[in-house]
Scaffold this motif. Structure first.
Motif, short mmCIF file in Angstrom:
data_model
loop_
_atom_site.label_atom_id
_atom_site.label_comp_id
_atom_site.label_asym_id
_atom_site.label_seq_id
_atom_site.Cartn_x
_atom_site.Cartn_y
_atom_site.Cartn_z
N PRO A 31 56.89 97.48 55.61
CA PRO A 31 56.23 96.19 55.36
C PRO A 31 55.75 95.52 56.65
O PRO A 31 56.44 95.56 57.68
N GLU A 32 54.58 94.92 56.59
CA GLU A 32 54.04 94.19 57.73
C GLU A 32 54.50 92.74 57.61
O GLU A 32 54.16 92.04 56.65
N LEU A 33 55.29 92.29 58.57
CA LEU A 33 55.83 90.93 58.54
C LEU A 33 54.95 89.94 59.29
O LEU A 33 54.99 88.74 59.01
N TYR A 34 54.19 90.43 60.25
CA TYR A 34 53.33 89.56 61.07
C TYR A 34 52.31 90.43 61.75
O TYR A 34 52.61 91.55 62.17
N ARG A 35 51.09 89.92 61.85
CA ARG A 35 50.06 90.60 62.61
C ARG A 35 49.33 89.54 63.42
O ARG A 35 48.78 88.60 62.86
N GLY A 36 49.36 89.70 64.71
CA GLY A 36 48.72 88.72 65.57
C GLY A 36 49.15 88.91 67.00
O GLY A 36 49.85 89.87 67.35
N LYS A 37 48.77 87.98 67.84
CA LYS A 37 49.10 88.02 69.25
C LYS A 37 50.62 87.97 69.42
O LYS A 37 51.32 87.25 68.69
N PHE A 38 51.14 88.72 70.39
CA PHE A 38 52.57 88.75 70.66
C PHE A 38 53.05 87.33 70.95
O PHE A 38 52.51 86.63 71.81
N ASP A 39 54.07 86.89 70.22
CA ASP A 39 54.56 85.54 70.33
C ASP A 39 56.06 85.53 70.07
O ASP A 39 56.50 85.77 68.94
N LEU A 40 56.84 85.25 71.10
CA LEU A 40 58.30 85.27 70.97
C LEU A 40 58.82 84.26 69.96
O LEU A 40 59.80 84.52 69.26
N VAL A 41 58.20 83.10 69.87
CA VAL A 41 58.64 82.09 68.92
C VAL A 41 58.49 82.61 67.49
O VAL A 41 59.39 82.48 66.65
N THR A 42 57.35 83.24 67.21
CA THR A 42 57.12 83.81 65.88
C THR A 42 58.12 84.91 65.59
O THR A 42 58.71 84.98 64.50
N LEU A 43 58.36 85.79 66.57
CA LEU A 43 59.31 86.89 66.37
C LEU A 43 60.73 86.37 66.18
O LEU A 43 61.48 86.90 65.35
N ARG A 44 61.10 85.33 66.90
CA ARG A 44 62.43 84.73 66.72
C ARG A 44 62.54 84.17 65.29
O ARG A 44 63.56 84.34 64.62
N GLY A 45 61.49 83.53 64.83
CA GLY A 45 61.50 83.00 63.46
C GLY A 45 61.65 84.11 62.43
O GLY A 45 62.38 83.95 61.44
#
Length: 101
Positions: A31-45
């Motif tokens: 499953p694709e959980l996120y697609r976009g620019k690398f962002d630590l805040v998004t990944l932490r979320g």
């Protein structure tokens, strides 16, 4: 689940080609959980929102093709604490054939 497709020259196809390859063959992609620019805040979320009883973690990769020698620079993995229940790493265990034809 499929994750990547490798050429005979040890290059992982770019992400979009991988998705098309899997679609053509009826292979379910992780499953694709996120697609976009690398962002630590998004990944932490994402890591905080996962049900760690169901999911061991997630993988982050670039969308470009990945030569084998650069895999360690282009792919990362986050896993839940304690996701390996034994002290013995899988690479030290005997190989068990999956008997797929």
């Amino acid at each position: 689940y499929g994750f990547s497709v490798w050429t005979q020259n040890n290059i992982a196809l770019c992400y979009d080609e991988t998705l098309m390859f899997f679609e053509d063959l009826g292979i379910i992609h992780t499953p694709e959980l996120y697609r976009g620019k690398f962002d630590l805040v998004t990944l932490r979320g994402i890591s905080e929102s996962l049900d760690t009883k169901k999911h061991e973690g997630f993988v982050v990769r670039v969308t470009d093709e990945i030569p084998f020698d650069n895999f360690h620079e282009k792919v990362g993995k986050w896993v839940r604490k304690g996701h390996i229940p034994t002290d013995e790493h899988w690479s030290k265990q005997p190989i068990v054939p999956n008997k797929l034809a």
